[in-house]
Design a protein around this motif. Structure first.
Motif, mmCIF file in Angstrom:
data_model
loop_
_atom_site.group_PDB
_atom_site.id
_atom_site.type_symbol
_atom_site.label_atom_id
_atom_site.label_comp_id
_atom_site.label_asym_id
_atom_site.label_seq_id
_atom_site.Cartn_x
_atom_site.Cartn_y
_atom_site.Cartn_z
ATOM 1 N N UNK A 171 0.802 -1.222 0.000
ATOM 2 C CA UNK A 171 0.000 0.000 0.000
ATOM 3 C C UNK A 171 0.838 1.278 0.000
ATOM 4 N N UNK A 172 2.010 1.205 0.629
ATOM 5 C CA UNK A 172 2.855 2.395 0.699
ATOM 6 C C UNK A 172 4.308 1.999 0.864
ATOM 7 N N UNK A 173 5.205 2.897 0.449
ATOM 8 C CA UNK A 173 6.630 2.586 0.549
ATOM 9 C C UNK A 173 7.428 3.859 0.829
ATOM 10 N N UNK A 174 8.364 3.728 1.742
ATOM 11 C CA UNK A 174 9.213 4.832 2.214
ATOM 12 C C UNK A 174 10.670 4.471 1.950
ATOM 13 N N UNK A 175 11.448 5.444 1.494
ATOM 14 C CA UNK A 175 12.865 5.188 1.232
ATOM 15 C C UNK A 175 13.708 6.390 1.611
ATOM 16 N N UNK A 176 14.755 6.138 2.361
ATOM 17 C CA UNK A 176 15.741 7.158 2.723
ATOM 18 C C UNK A 176 17.005 6.954 1.892
ATOM 19 N N UNK A 177 17.521 8.060 1.329
ATOM 20 C CA UNK A 177 18.816 8.093 0.632
ATOM 21 C C UNK A 177 18.904 7.116 -0.537
ATOM 22 N N UNK A 178 17.824 7.032 -1.293
ATOM 23 C CA UNK A 178 17.845 6.170 -2.467
ATOM 24 C C UNK A 178 18.519 6.834 -3.655
ATOM 25 N N UNK A 179 18.801 6.041 -4.666
ATOM 26 C CA UNK A 179 19.271 6.582 -5.933
ATOM 27 C C UNK A 179 18.056 7.094 -6.704
ATOM 28 N N UNK A 180 18.299 7.853 -7.766
ATOM 29 C CA UNK A 180 17.176 8.370 -8.558
ATOM 30 C C UNK A 180 16.362 7.221 -9.148
ATOM 31 N N UNK A 181 17.036 6.145 -9.526
ATOM 32 C CA UNK A 181 16.339 4.988 -10.083
ATOM 33 C C UNK A 181 15.467 4.320 -9.010
ATOM 34 N N UNK A 182 16.007 4.208 -7.792
ATOM 35 C CA UNK A 182 15.229 3.602 -6.705
ATOM 36 C C UNK A 182 14.029 4.458 -6.348
ATOM 37 N N UNK A 183 14.232 5.770 -6.263
ATOM 38 C CA UNK A 183 13.119 6.657 -5.951
ATOM 39 C C UNK A 183 12.036 6.579 -7.034
ATOM 40 N N UNK A 184 12.442 6.427 -8.289
ATOM 41 C CA UNK A 184 11.457 6.368 -9.380
ATOM 42 C C UNK A 184 10.617 5.095 -9.327
ATOM 43 N N UNK A 185 11.105 4.074 -8.614
ATOM 44 C CA UNK A 185 10.348 2.831 -8.461
ATOM 45 C C UNK A 185 9.178 2.994 -7.487
ATOM 46 N N UNK A 186 9.329 3.878 -6.509
ATOM 47 C CA UNK A 186 8.330 3.993 -5.433
ATOM 48 C C UNK A 186 6.927 4.298 -5.947
ATOM 49 N N UNK A 187 6.736 5.316 -6.811
ATOM 50 C CA UNK A 187 5.368 5.575 -7.267
ATOM 51 C C UNK A 187 4.788 4.424 -8.084
ATOM 52 N N UNK A 188 5.628 3.692 -8.808
ATOM 53 C CA UNK A 188 5.130 2.536 -9.560
ATOM 54 C C UNK A 188 4.559 1.491 -8.601
ATOM 55 N N UNK A 189 5.278 1.264 -7.509
ATOM 56 C CA UNK A 189 4.836 0.277 -6.523
ATOM 57 C C UNK A 189 3.539 0.715 -5.850
ATOM 58 N N UNK A 190 3.507 1.981 -5.408
ATOM 59 C CA UNK A 190 2.342 2.465 -4.663
ATOM 60 C C UNK A 190 1.104 2.555 -5.542
ATOM 61 N N UNK A 191 1.296 2.854 -6.821
ATOM 62 C CA UNK A 191 0.166 2.955 -7.742
ATOM 63 C C UNK A 191 -0.373 1.567 -8.095
ATOM 64 N N UNK A 192 0.541 0.620 -8.338
ATOM 65 C CA UNK A 192 0.123 -0.719 -8.767
ATOM 66 C C UNK A 192 -0.374 -1.588 -7.621
ATOM 67 N N UNK A 193 0.113 -1.307 -6.405
ATOM 68 C CA UNK A 193 -0.267 -2.101 -5.230
ATOM 69 C C UNK A 193 -0.122 -3.604 -5.489
ATOM 70 N N UNK A 194 1.082 -4.050 -5.873
ATOM 71 C CA UNK A 194 1.256 -5.474 -6.177
ATOM 72 C C UNK A 194 1.163 -6.343 -4.929
ATOM 73 N N UNK A 195 0.883 -7.609 -5.133
ATOM 74 C CA UNK A 195 0.942 -8.582 -4.047
ATOM 75 C C UNK A 195 2.412 -8.931 -3.817
ATOM 76 N N UNK A 196 2.843 -8.823 -2.582
ATOM 77 C CA UNK A 196 4.253 -9.091 -2.272
ATOM 78 C C UNK A 196 4.349 -10.182 -1.196
ATOM 79 N N UNK A 197 5.455 -10.869 -1.219
ATOM 80 C CA UNK A 197 5.735 -11.905 -0.226
ATOM 81 C C UNK A 197 6.432 -11.245 0.961
ATOM 82 N N UNK A 198 5.673 -11.069 2.032
ATOM 83 C CA UNK A 198 6.199 -10.351 3.198
ATOM 84 C C UNK A 198 7.426 -11.046 3.782
#
Length: 405
Positions: free
Chosen positions: A352-379
Motif C-alpha cells: 500500500x505504501x513505501x518509504x525510502x531514505x537516501x535512495x538513488x534516482x532509479x530507486x526513488x522512481x520505483x516507489x510511485x510505480x509500486x504504490x500505484x500498482x499495489x502489487x501482491x508481495x511476499x512479506x
C-alpha cells in the motif's frame, strides 16, 4: 496578500533557513514553478504572459450571484470562472498563553522566514514546538547555526502521522547526534517573557520549564476558506469540497491545492492534501478541465518527502520520499547507513505504501510505480532481504509478475 509573486513554500523551512555563510535559498530562486522544472514565474513572467497580479490586496468578500469579488482596498473584480487557491495558514498558539510574544515564530510566508532567520542570527536557545514536518525541518536548520535546540511535542515519537516508531527512532538518534534534545509526550501550558518583553521560556503542562529566546511553532495548518465558506465546506477534512474535476457545488467556481477537499480516487475517500506536488497537479488538472472540457477524474497518488541537513559542512544529508498510503503491517529493511526502507502491506498482501531514505534516482522512481500498482508481495521474502536494494528488487519483481490491482 504578499508583496511578491507566488513561490515554492517548501524552501522556507529548508534551504531558506541555512546560515548566511552556507548558501541559503533566496528569491527569485524558488518562485513557482521552478521546483518542477518549469519556467521561473517572476513578476516579469506574469507581465510577459498578460497576467495581472494584485499584491497585498486580498479578497475579503464574494458574491456568487453577481460573480464579483471585493478586495481589501475596495476593488471589485468580475469573473467568469473562479479558481480558489487560498491554501492554508499556520495554526497558532493563543495570544493569552504567549502565542504572539516577540521571538515566537510561525512559518507560512517569506516574511515569516525572514523574521526567523533574523532571530536565529542572535539566538542562543531554540525551542521547536511540534514534531512534524515543520518541527523536524526547522530543528535541522537550527543545527546549521550550532544552536542549543529542543523539540517538544505531545506524541511518543516524531512524524507520528507517517513514521513507525522504529523509523522515527532512527531519525531521532540522528538529530540527537547533532545535539538536538527531545521532550516527548509534553504539552505547552504557556510561553513567558523576560524583562525585555521577548520570549524567555516555555512552561509545560507538568510544570517544568524550558528556557528559550527563540520559539518556532509548527503545530499544523488549517485551510484558508476566507469569504468562500458559502461555496461549501467539507465537515470532516475541512476545506472547500470539490468533485474529481475540482468543481465546487457552485457552477463556474473551482478549488485547488491545500484548500480543496477532493475525492482521493485510488483510496475511495475525501481528502485534503497539504503538499506542493498536489498543488501543482491539481492546478494543472483543473485548468485542463476548464479549457478543454475534459472529464477524466483526478487520480492522485499521495507523495511526501523531506530534505534536511543539506547545508554546507553537514556531516550527513537526509532525503526521504514516501508514496502511497501508510496502512497495514510494516516491514522495515536497512540500518540507516545511509539507507532504510519501510513497506506497508495490507491483509491481502498488497503493497500500500513505501518509504525510502537516501535512495538513488532509479530507486526513488520505483516507489510511485509500486504504490500505484499495489502489487501482491511476499512479506517473508521482504523481511529476509539482506539489504534495501534486495528488498526493492523483490518488490520490483512483484510488479513484473503482474499481480497488481
Amino acid at each position: 496578500m504578499q508583496p511578491v509573486p507566488p513561490y515554492e513554500r517548501p524552501a522556507l523551512t529548508k534551504g531558506y533557513l541555512f546560515p548566511l555563510d552556507k548558501k541559503p535559498a533566496r528569491l527569485p530562486g524558488f518562485h513557482t514553478c521552478v521546483g518542477s522544472g518549469g519556467q521561473r514565474q517572476t513578476a516579469e513572467w506574469y507581465k510577459e504572459n498578460g497576467i495581472e497580479v494584485l499584491y497585498e490586496d486580498p479578497v475579503v468578500a464574494f458574491d456568487g450571484k453577481t460573480q464579483t469579488l471585493k478586495t481589501s482596498s475596495g476593488k471589485i473584480l468580475k469573473y467568469g470562472s473562479l479558481i480558489i487557491s487560498t491554501g492554508c495558514e499556520a495554526s497558532r498558539l493563543p495570544e493569552k498563553i504567549g502565542g504572539k510574544l516577540p521571538g515566537v515564530h510561525y512559518i507560512r510566508d517569506v516574511a515569516d522566514a525572514d523574521s526567523l532567520v533574523s532571530s536565529l542570527g542572535s539566538a542562543k536557545k531554540v525551542l521547536v514546538i511540534g514534531g512534524g514536518y515543520i518541527g523536524m525541518e526547522v530543528a535541522a536548520a537550527a543545527c546549521g547555526w550550532n544552536l542549543d535546540t529542543t523539540i517538544v511535542f505531545p506524541e511518543d515519537h516524531i512524524m507520528p502521522r507517517l513514521f513507525t516508531p522504529s523509523l522515527a527512532k532512527k531519525y531521532e538518534d540522528l538529530y540527537q547526534q547533532n545535539g538536538v534534545k527531545f521532550i516527548k509526550g509534553a504539552l505547552i501550558d504557556k510561553l513567558e517573557a523576560g524583562s525585555d518583553g521577548r520570549v524567555s521560556s516555555a512552561v509545560l503542562k507538568d510544570g517544568s520549564v524550558v528556557e528559550a529566546d527563540t520559539v518556532i511553532v509548527g503545530i499544523g495548518a488549517k485551510p484558508v476558506v476566507g469569504p468562500f465558506e458559502a461555496v461549501g465546506v467539507n465537515p470532516e477534512v475541512g476545506g472547500i469540497e470539490v468533485d474529481s474535476l475540482f468543481r465546487t457545488s457552485v457552477p463556474g467556481i473551482f478549488a485547488i491545492g491545500d484548500v480543496a477537499a477532493f475525492p482521493l480516487k485510488m483510496y475511495n475517500r475525501i481528502a485534503r492534501v497539504e503538499h506542493v506536488d498536489h498543488a501543482r497537479k491539481s492546478a494543472h488538472h483543473c485548468v485542463e478541465t476548464l479549457l478543454t472540457s475534459q472529464t477524466k477524474a483526478y487520480d492522485y497518488l499521495p507523495y511526501f518527502y523531506s530534505r534536511v541537513f543539506e547545508y554546507e559542512g553537514s556531516s550527513r544529508k537526509v532525503w526521504w520520499q514516501f508514496y502511497g498510503d501508510n496502512v497495514g503491517e510494516t516491514v522495515e529493511v536497512g540500518n540507516f547507513d545511509p539507507k532504510v526502507a519501510t513497506f506497508w502491506i495490507d491483509s491481502d498482501s498488497r503493497l500500500k505504501g513505501v518509504f525510502l531514505e537516501s535512495g538513488t534516482s532509479e530507486e526513488f522512481s520505483l516507489l510511485p510505480q509500486l504504490a500505484k500498482s499495489q502489487p501482491i508481495v511476499d512479506k517473508s521474502k521482504l523481511q529476509a532481504g539482506a539489504s534495501v536494494e534486495d528488498a526493492l528488487e523483490i518488490a520490483r519483481s512483484s510488479l513484473q509478475s503482474g499481480a497488481s490491482v
